[in-house]
Design an enzyme around this catalytic site. Structure first.
Site, mmCIF file in Angstrom:
data_model
loop_
_atom_site.group_PDB
_atom_site.id
_atom_site.type_symbol
_atom_site.label_atom_id
_atom_site.label_comp_id
_atom_site.label_asym_id
_atom_site.label_seq_id
_atom_site.Cartn_x
_atom_site.Cartn_y
_atom_site.Cartn_z
ATOM 1 N N SER A 169 -1.791 2.160 6.735
ATOM 2 C CA SER A 169 -2.905 2.945 6.209
ATOM 3 C C SER A 169 -4.209 2.270 6.603
ATOM 4 O O SER A 169 -4.504 2.157 7.789
ATOM 5 C CB SER A 169 -2.774 3.100 4.693
ATOM 6 O OG SER A 169 -3.790 3.920 4.170
ATOM 7 N N HIS A 196 -1.867 7.007 7.252
ATOM 8 C CA HIS A 196 -2.635 7.848 6.345
ATOM 9 C C HIS A 196 -4.008 8.148 6.931
ATOM 10 O O HIS A 196 -4.861 7.255 7.024
ATOM 11 C CB HIS A 196 -2.810 7.148 4.989
ATOM 12 C CG HIS A 196 -1.522 6.855 4.298
ATOM 13 N ND1 HIS A 196 -1.371 5.824 3.391
ATOM 14 C CD2 HIS A 196 -0.307 7.455 4.363
ATOM 15 C CE1 HIS A 196 -0.135 5.810 2.934
ATOM 16 N NE2 HIS A 196 0.531 6.778 3.518
ATOM 17 N N ASP A 292 2.801 3.131 -0.918
ATOM 18 C CA ASP A 292 3.634 4.008 -0.093
ATOM 19 C C ASP A 292 4.475 3.153 0.854
ATOM 20 O O ASP A 292 3.959 2.260 1.521
ATOM 21 C CB ASP A 292 2.745 4.966 0.707
ATOM 22 C CG ASP A 292 3.545 6.051 1.417
ATOM 23 O OD1 ASP A 292 4.690 6.319 0.994
ATOM 24 O OD2 ASP A 292 3.019 6.632 2.381
#
Length: 347
Positions: A169, A196, A292
């Site tokens: 991310s 992300h 995540d």
């Protein structure tokens, strides 16, 4: 409109060519007492002048602007005095600029609000404030090449693996720009990536990386086959999973269901890949906010696969790797600058 501020409050410079958007962003940012918008600028040249005057802690940056666009601003500002930059932009017409601004060292990305009545405005504001705060705590992301020595590679089993899945991310785009071009052209495994990013950014990212890499880099699409030497990057706004067909080929499966916080999610890719590749899966969790990848890593371990996490010292944000390590799911740590070296050691 230079404002006075308390020392503990983080100072924000808002840069956008739309007066309406500047006012929306000002409102969204100052809903959090930790921030004050010290100035706003309507183009990149004005922003360069104001950045030198007000010395903000963080900058929100539009991409398409007159006189000096977001990429040009960031390149010049990085040479003068690096300041963390969160890009706030619509992505339907700025894909190539988005790819360039990643290379120039943008910290994070947020979808630009299009209306004061936008139902997503509260969500956009929360996301923006979270990323601005993280940027202030972390500092600028270096766009330059790795300079660290190679060091020792992780002492884990080196195969035989059947596939590699990577989740990242914040700080991830720059890591991919540094890592993927270094992977050898005859790399023997397929690689899947979940990053992300707002919708619209991943297509330009994949195209740019494909131009720079020896291996093939593509944005995920339904039915795209996982092949040796092919890297598939999940498409923003669509869950991305690996699915084995009846005849044995493994292909990408996409769905637009968005109940999860992240879409695509690292958890979703890891879980599906674990069920597909079993003990032959190597899952790597790199820099990023949140957790995540932790549930997905549990699926990988349950199926006999291997999980690596990025070291704290080389993570822009040590959220995702920390969560996996804290859950006892990591088989080893890897520095960011070791990733391509480690992958190239696989046979």
């Amino acid at each position: 409109m230079l404002k006075k501020h308390r020392p503990e409050v983080r100072r924000v410079l808002v840069v956008d060519d739309s007066p309406f958007v500047r006012q929306v962003l000002l409102r969204l940012i100052e809903d959090d007492p930790r921030f004050v918008v010290v100035e706003t600028a309507g183009d990149g040249l004005e922003a360069l002048e104001l950045a030198a005057q007000v010395k903000p802690d963080v900058i929100t940056l539009d991409l398409e602007m007159p006189l000096c666009n977001g990429v040009e601003f960031l390149r010049i500002q990085s040479e003068r005095c690096p300041i963390p930059v969160v890009v706030v932009s619509a992505t339907d017409a700025t894909g190539e600029l988005a790819a360039q601004v990643i290379e120039a060292g943008a910290f994070e990305f947020v979808q630009k609000p299009t209306s004061l009545a936008d139902a997503r405005l509260e969500q956009i504001g929360a996301d923006l404030r979270k990323k601005l705060w993280t940027a202030c705590q972390t500092g600028p992301v270096s766009p330059g090449p790795f300079k660290e020595p190679g060091g020792n590679l992780p002492r884990i089993a080196v195969g035989p693996y059947k596939a590699v899945m990577i989740g990242l991310s914040t700080g991830g785009p720059q890591l991919l720009y540094r890592t993927l071009p270094e992977i050898r052209g005859d790399f023997p495994l397929p690689i899947g990536v979940v990053l992300h990013m707002p919708e619209g950014f991943t297509e330009a990212l994949a195209r740019r990386l494909n131009e720079k890499s020896q291996v093939e880099v593509l944005e995920a699409r339904e039915g795209l086959e996982f092949l040796p030497g092919r890297i598939i990057i999940g498409r923003s706004g669509y869950h991305f999973k690996a699915r084995r067909q009846d005849h044995g080929q493994v292909v990408a499966q996409l769905s637009a269901e968005t109940r999860d916080i992240y879409c695509p999610s690292v958890d979703g890719l890891f879980e599906s890949a674990a069920m597909t590749y079993g003990a032959g899966l190597l899952a790597v969790v790199m820099t990023g906010m949140g957790s995540d990848g932790t549930d997905g890593a549990a699926w990988v371990k349950a199926q006999g696969g291997t999980v690596l996490v990025q070291s704290q010292a080389t993570s822009v944000v040590y959220g995702m790797p920390r969560a996996v390590k804290a859950a006892g799911l990591s088989d080893g740590e890897i520095d960011s600058f070791q990733l391509s070296m480690f992958l190239n050691s696989l046979t």
